[in-house]
Scaffold this active site. Structure first.
Site, PDB file in Angstrom:
ATOM      1  N   ALA A 158       0.838  -1.202   0.000  1.00  0.00           N
ATOM      2  CA  ALA A 158       0.000   0.000   0.000  1.00  0.00           C
ATOM      3  C   ALA A 158       0.872   1.251   0.000  1.00  0.00           C
ATOM      4  CB  ALA A 158      -0.931  -0.005   1.206  1.00  0.00           C
ATOM      5  N   TYR A 159       1.865   1.266   0.899  1.00  0.00           N
ATOM      6  CA  TYR A 159       2.750   2.432   1.013  1.00  0.00           C
ATOM      7  C   TYR A 159       3.480   2.676  -0.310  1.00  0.00           C
ATOM      8  CZ  TYR A 159       6.612   5.381   2.650  1.00  0.00           C
ATOM      9  OH  TYR A 159       7.528   6.391   2.808  1.00  0.00           O
ATOM     10  N   VAL A 205      15.058   6.176   7.383  1.00  0.00           N
ATOM     11  CA  VAL A 205      15.384   7.099   8.467  1.00  0.00           C
ATOM     12  C   VAL A 205      14.788   6.622   9.789  1.00  0.00           C
ATOM     13  CG1 VAL A 205      15.141   9.495   9.261  1.00  0.00           C
ATOM     14  CG2 VAL A 205      15.490   9.015   6.823  1.00  0.00           C
TER      15      VAL A 205
END
Length: 277
Positions: A193-194, A231
């Site tokens: 999805a991301y 990150v």
């Protein structure tokens, strides 16, 4: 002459806050509007910035999933600055690998924030851009790996240099509908999805840059998508390789491209290097 102003979305923590700090440390000669959807967290982040000596940081509430919120910010900028010089669309979400929500729900929620929210903020604020403005849409290298997992037909559509915003919006809607039915992979979509929402952000950036070149030719506006890298944030977790400050380096670099620069424009950039889409 109106005071210069930069807007950073999703900026109360993580990469967003590090971008605000990075602009300040680079000596940004104007106000920096730190936005967040939560007033308390946003105000606390501004106080943190001021405690570090960055007195040009101000808070304005912005929920990127609420179109009226973006319109309120637009009115504030128009009234107080008469335009906009830097826009960094950083706000976004990602479900954890351990998330228990059904994939269709993850797709819909992720798309609403990462793609539609970025689009709504852009529609509200891009008309305010002054000549030589800089726009940075925070995407991800995951968009490129997700693109590679799409069917050849979908890849061709997403790589088409003439794809329209309307076509892209239609494709993003098709992915969510397929994810909710559970047949997205059968229809050529990747099982992320991301990643798919970030395909949307990267392609949207390419479209916006093309339109900007057509409608604001000669104004020297540069608009790019970027990947901050993996990150260490609440979203990516503690095992990620980069600090938030390192993740902010490429967005800040793109936001501060010098006035005479003509490129990059409409590109996907990470570690300050253009990567082919």
């Amino acid at each position: 002459m109106s005071r210069k102003v930069a807007v950073v979305t999703g900026a109360n923590k993580g990469i967003g806050f590090a971008i605000v700090q990075g602009l300040c440390k680079a000596g940004y000669a104007g106000d920096i509007i730190l936005t967040a959807r939560n007033d308390k967290l946003g105000q606390e982040a501004v106080q943190q910035a001021k405690s570090e000596g960055f007195n040009n940081v101000l808070f304005h509430r912005l929920d990127i999933c609420d179109q009226s919120s973006a319109e309120e910010l637009c009115k504030f900028l128009e009234k107080n600055y008469g335009g906009l010089d830097v826009l960094i669309n950083n706000a976004g979400i990602a479900f954890k690998d351990s998330a228990t929500e059904p994939f269709g729900e993850q797709a819909e929620v992720s798309m609403r924030t990462n793609f539609w929210g970025t689009l709504w903020v852009s529609k509200a604020l891009l008309p305010l851009l002054r000549p030589k403005a800089r726009v940075v849409n925070v995407s991800s290298f995951v968009s490129k790996s997700a693109l590679g997992k799409c069917s050849p037909e979908l890849q061709a559509k997403f790589r088409n240099p003439d794809i329209s915003e309307e076509e892209l919006c239609g494709l993003m809607g098709e992915f969510v509908a397929a994810a909710q039915k559970g047949d997205h992979e059968a229809k050529g979509w990747p099982n992320t999805a991301y990643g798919t929402t970030k395909i949307g952000v990267t392609v949207l950036s390419r479209i916006q840059a093309r339109v900007m070149s057509q409608t604001r030719a000669g104004d020297g506006i540069l608009l790019n998508a970027c990947c901050p890298g993996w990150v260490r944030t609440d979203m990516a977790g503690p095992k990620a390789m980069k600090s938030p400050e390192e993740g902010a380096e490429t967005p800040v670099y793109l936001a501060l491209l010098p006035a005479g620069a003509t490129e990059p424009h409409g590109q996907l950039v990470w570690d300050k290097v253009v990567h082919e889409w």
